[in-house]
Motif scaffolding. Sequence first.
Motif, PDB file in Angstrom:
ATOM      1  N   ALA A 108      53.195  42.478 -45.791  1.00 30.54           N
ATOM      2  CA  ALA A 108      52.703  41.138 -45.499  1.00 30.54           C
ATOM      3  C   ALA A 108      53.565  40.140 -46.258  1.00 30.54           C
ATOM      4  O   ALA A 108      54.311  40.509 -47.165  1.00 30.54           O
ATOM      5  CB  ALA A 108      51.228  40.991 -45.901  1.00 30.54           C
ATOM      6  N   GLY A 109      53.474  38.881 -45.871  1.00 28.54           N
ATOM      7  CA  GLY A 109      54.219  37.841 -46.567  1.00 28.54           C
ATOM      8  C   GLY A 109      53.832  36.483 -46.029  1.00 28.54           C
ATOM      9  O   GLY A 109      53.171  36.372 -44.990  1.00 28.54           O
ATOM     10  N   GLY A 110      54.242  35.452 -46.747  1.00 33.33           N
ATOM     11  CA  GLY A 110      53.892  34.123 -46.280  1.00 33.33           C
ATOM     12  C   GLY A 110      54.481  33.008 -47.119  1.00 33.33           C
ATOM     13  O   GLY A 110      55.198  33.234 -48.100  1.00 33.33           O
ATOM     14  N   VAL A 111      54.166  31.785 -46.695  1.00 31.13           N
ATOM     15  CA  VAL A 111      54.620  30.559 -47.346  1.00 31.13           C
ATOM     16  C   VAL A 111      53.381  29.783 -47.781  1.00 31.13           C
ATOM     17  O   VAL A 111      52.474  29.549 -46.981  1.00 31.13           O
ATOM     18  CB  VAL A 111      55.473  29.698 -46.390  1.00 31.13           C
ATOM     19  CG1 VAL A 111      55.987  28.462 -47.108  1.00 31.13           C
ATOM     20  CG2 VAL A 111      56.633  30.505 -45.826  1.00 31.13           C
ATOM     21  N   PHE A 112      53.354  29.384 -49.055  1.00 32.38           N
ATOM     22  CA  PHE A 112      52.203  28.661 -49.599  1.00 32.38           C
ATOM     23  C   PHE A 112      52.597  27.218 -49.844  1.00 32.38           C
ATOM     24  O   PHE A 112      53.444  26.926 -50.691  1.00 32.38           O
ATOM     25  CB  PHE A 112      51.742  29.324 -50.899  1.00 32.38           C
ATOM     26  CG  PHE A 112      50.431  28.808 -51.423  1.00 32.38           C
ATOM     27  CD1 PHE A 112      49.235  29.358 -51.011  1.00 32.38           C
ATOM     28  CD2 PHE A 112      50.406  27.752 -52.324  1.00 32.38           C
ATOM     29  CE1 PHE A 112      48.015  28.881 -51.489  1.00 32.38           C
ATOM     30  CE2 PHE A 112      49.201  27.260 -52.809  1.00 32.38           C
ATOM     31  CZ  PHE A 112      48.003  27.832 -52.390  1.00 32.38           C
ATOM     32  N   ARG A 113      51.989  26.285 -49.079  1.00 31.04           N
ATOM     33  CA  ARG A 113      52.400  24.880 -49.118  1.00 31.04           C
ATOM     34  C   ARG A 113      51.321  23.940 -49.666  1.00 31.04           C
ATOM     35  O   ARG A 113      51.503  22.720 -49.612  1.00 31.04           O
ATOM     36  CB  ARG A 113      52.787  24.417 -47.707  1.00 31.04           C
ATOM     37  CG  ARG A 113      53.975  25.167 -47.108  1.00 31.04           C
ATOM     38  CD  ARG A 113      54.411  24.569 -45.772  1.00 31.04           C
ATOM     39  NE  ARG A 113      55.611  25.217 -45.257  1.00 31.04           N
ATOM     40  CZ  ARG A 113      55.613  26.255 -44.440  1.00 31.04           C
ATOM     41  NH1 ARG A 113      54.459  26.787 -44.018  1.00 31.04           N
ATOM     42  NH2 ARG A 113      56.752  26.797 -44.035  1.00 31.04           N
ATOM     43  N   LYS A 114      50.232  24.451 -50.204  1.00 26.56           N
ATOM     44  CA  LYS A 114      49.130  23.581 -50.630  1.00 26.56           C
ATOM     45  C   LYS A 114      49.496  22.667 -51.796  1.00 26.56           C
ATOM     46  O   LYS A 114      48.788  21.707 -52.074  1.00 26.56           O
ATOM     47  CB  LYS A 114      47.896  24.417 -50.994  1.00 26.56           C
ATOM     48  CG  LYS A 114      47.211  25.044 -49.791  1.00 26.56           C
ATOM     49  CD  LYS A 114      45.923  25.752 -50.163  1.00 26.56           C
ATOM     50  CE  LYS A 114      44.825  24.756 -50.540  1.00 26.56           C
ATOM     51  NZ  LYS A 114      43.529  25.450 -50.743  1.00 26.56           N
ATOM     52  N   GLY A 115      50.606  22.945 -52.459  1.00 28.22           N
ATOM     53  CA  GLY A 115      51.049  22.070 -53.533  1.00 28.22           C
ATOM     54  C   GLY A 115      52.110  21.075 -53.117  1.00 28.22           C
ATOM     55  O   GLY A 115      52.602  20.294 -53.940  1.00 28.22           O
ATOM     56  N   MET A 116      52.466  21.054 -51.830  1.00 30.68           N
ATOM     57  CA  MET A 116      53.495  20.147 -51.309  1.00 30.68           C
ATOM     58  C   MET A 116      52.864  18.932 -50.632  1.00 30.68           C
ATOM     59  O   MET A 116      51.827  19.048 -49.982  1.00 30.68           O
ATOM     60  CB  MET A 116      54.373  20.870 -50.279  1.00 30.68           C
ATOM     61  CG  MET A 116      55.114  22.079 -50.773  1.00 30.68           C
ATOM     62  SD  MET A 116      56.064  22.843 -49.415  1.00 30.68           S
ATOM     63  CE  MET A 116      57.370  21.629 -49.180  1.00 30.68           C
ATOM     64  N   TRP A 117      53.521  17.795 -50.735  1.00 35.25           N
ATOM     65  CA  TRP A 117      53.053  16.608 -50.025  1.00 35.25           C
ATOM     66  C   TRP A 117      53.153  16.852 -48.518  1.00 35.25           C
ATOM     67  O   TRP A 117      54.221  17.205 -48.009  1.00 35.25           O
ATOM     68  CB  TRP A 117      53.872  15.393 -50.421  1.00 35.25           C
ATOM     69  CG  TRP A 117      53.436  14.126 -49.735  1.00 35.25           C
ATOM     70  CD1 TRP A 117      54.145  13.395 -48.833  1.00 35.25           C
ATOM     71  CD2 TRP A 117      52.182  13.459 -49.910  1.00 35.25           C
ATOM     72  NE1 TRP A 117      53.417  12.299 -48.432  1.00 35.25           N
ATOM     73  CE2 TRP A 117      52.201  12.315 -49.067  1.00 35.25           C
ATOM     74  CE3 TRP A 117      51.044  13.711 -50.675  1.00 35.25           C
ATOM     75  CZ2 TRP A 117      51.125  11.426 -48.984  1.00 35.25           C
ATOM     76  CZ3 TRP A 117      49.980  12.824 -50.596  1.00 35.25           C
ATOM     77  CH2 TRP A 117      50.032  11.697 -49.755  1.00 35.25           C
ATOM     78  N   PRO A 118      52.050  16.643 -47.769  1.00 36.73           N
ATOM     79  CA  PRO A 118      52.034  17.031 -46.351  1.00 36.73           C
ATOM     80  C   PRO A 118      52.414  15.920 -45.383  1.00 36.73           C
ATOM     81  O   PRO A 118      52.356  16.123 -44.168  1.00 36.73           O
ATOM     82  CB  PRO A 118      50.579  17.413 -46.147  1.00 36.73           C
ATOM     83  CG  PRO A 118      49.844  16.441 -47.034  1.00 36.73           C
ATOM     84  CD  PRO A 118      50.719  16.245 -48.244  1.00 36.73           C
ATOM     85  N   GLY A 119      52.803  14.760 -45.922  1.00 39.61           N
ATOM     86  CA  GLY A 119      53.012  13.616 -45.033  1.00 39.61           C
ATOM     87  C   GLY A 119      51.685  12.973 -44.677  1.00 39.61           C
ATOM     88  O   GLY A 119      50.611  13.432 -45.082  1.00 39.61           O
ATOM     89  N   LYS A 120      51.746  11.906 -43.860  1.00 40.58           N
ATOM     90  CA  LYS A 120      50.522  11.169 -43.542  1.00 40.58           C
ATOM     91  C   LYS A 120      50.159  11.194 -42.071  1.00 40.58           C
ATOM     92  O   LYS A 120      48.987  11.291 -41.717  1.00 40.58           O
ATOM     93  CB  LYS A 120      50.670   9.710 -43.997  1.00 40.58           C
ATOM     94  CG  LYS A 120      50.630   9.530 -45.510  1.00 40.58           C
ATOM     95  CD  LYS A 120      50.664   8.046 -45.864  1.00 40.58           C
ATOM     96  CE  LYS A 120      50.522   7.833 -47.353  1.00 40.58           C
ATOM     97  NZ  LYS A 120      50.541   6.392 -47.713  1.00 40.58           N
TER      98      LYS A 120
END
Length: 369
Positions: free
Chosen positions: A327-339
């Motif tokens: 398994a694997g993945g990308v964790f983006r919850k700490g990145m600014w997501p835009g508006k």
Amino acid sequence: MKLAAYNVENLFDRAKIMLLEEWEDGREVLEDFAEANQILGQPVYDAAAKARLAELLIELGLEKSDEASYVLLRRNRGELLKRPSDGGIEIIAERRADWVGSLELKEAPVNHESMLNTARVIKEIDADVLGIVEAESRPVLSQFSKDIITAVGGTPFDHVMLIDGNDTRGIDVGVMTKAGYPITKMISHVDDMHGNENIFSRDCPEYTIKTAGGNTLHVLVNHFKSKGYGDPRRSEARRVLQATRVNEIVSDLLDSGEKFIAVVGDLNDTPDSDALAALTAGDILKDAFHHSAFDDGGFKGTYGSCTARNKIDYLLLSPDLFGKASAGGVFRKGMWPGKRPKKWDVFDSLELPVHAASDHAAIWVELDI
């Protein structure tokens, strides 16, 4: 076990110029700083070097004082320069041995909420082995693990290692591992050379880790030359050298009978680039993103807006290690997501761009070793 990589963009303090909201605002300062340091490191200062160095120091804001908004000139002993009463700077040292000191970037604290969000990312991905990019030092990384990760409810790592590299900005690479994953050997490549030039902008440390399952895992943590400033052609040529050298190191490990090897970190270019071809176009390493069980969260990239052209963070695995991925993945919850609209879910504490843990996502892979 879970292997991950994360460019944290410093933990407590970061070069002040790198905290500007717009990267372009600091680009010229960093270029001038790099060129000035290159001249200062020369054994002998000829007339052309003196003239250019004086220009650069003035552009950096040091005409009147040894301290400017973003840089600091330390002069401990000897004489480097004088400042005539009618203005300008005159370099009076004839060689590097004539004076003792350094040209440094001034630091400023990282935003407090950003720091906590970095710890939250590390807590949430819960890696057994975590390659870290852009950390200030081993003591800082260890303190962050013990104090800040604990403060957000996480468990500190049992083993923390970082070898000081070639970059003067305090953005080195290291590794943190949990109990059951001791670091049994370290090899540094800070002195790998191509002619008179260091190959690695930071380092390419080889960490040998014994896994809880009794296997040996070799992790090479990297942060290749940035596209951010300087001559793009020179920067690309440097990444070619770096990718080629990493490929040689991995090949030597494979030839010696090692099976489980990972190259992780921020390689500052895309998978289809000529610069990374030595690593991405052959059959020695396989990108974890290409595994059938890898979930990219709907975005191909790992940096900024996470478009395909912003795919610059990597988990490159040897064939045997790739075969052990589940398994694997990308964790983006700490990145600014835009508006408009928000691209991904984030922590409740991430209310403003300055609160972002990093401009990079954390990436991870599960390995059955």
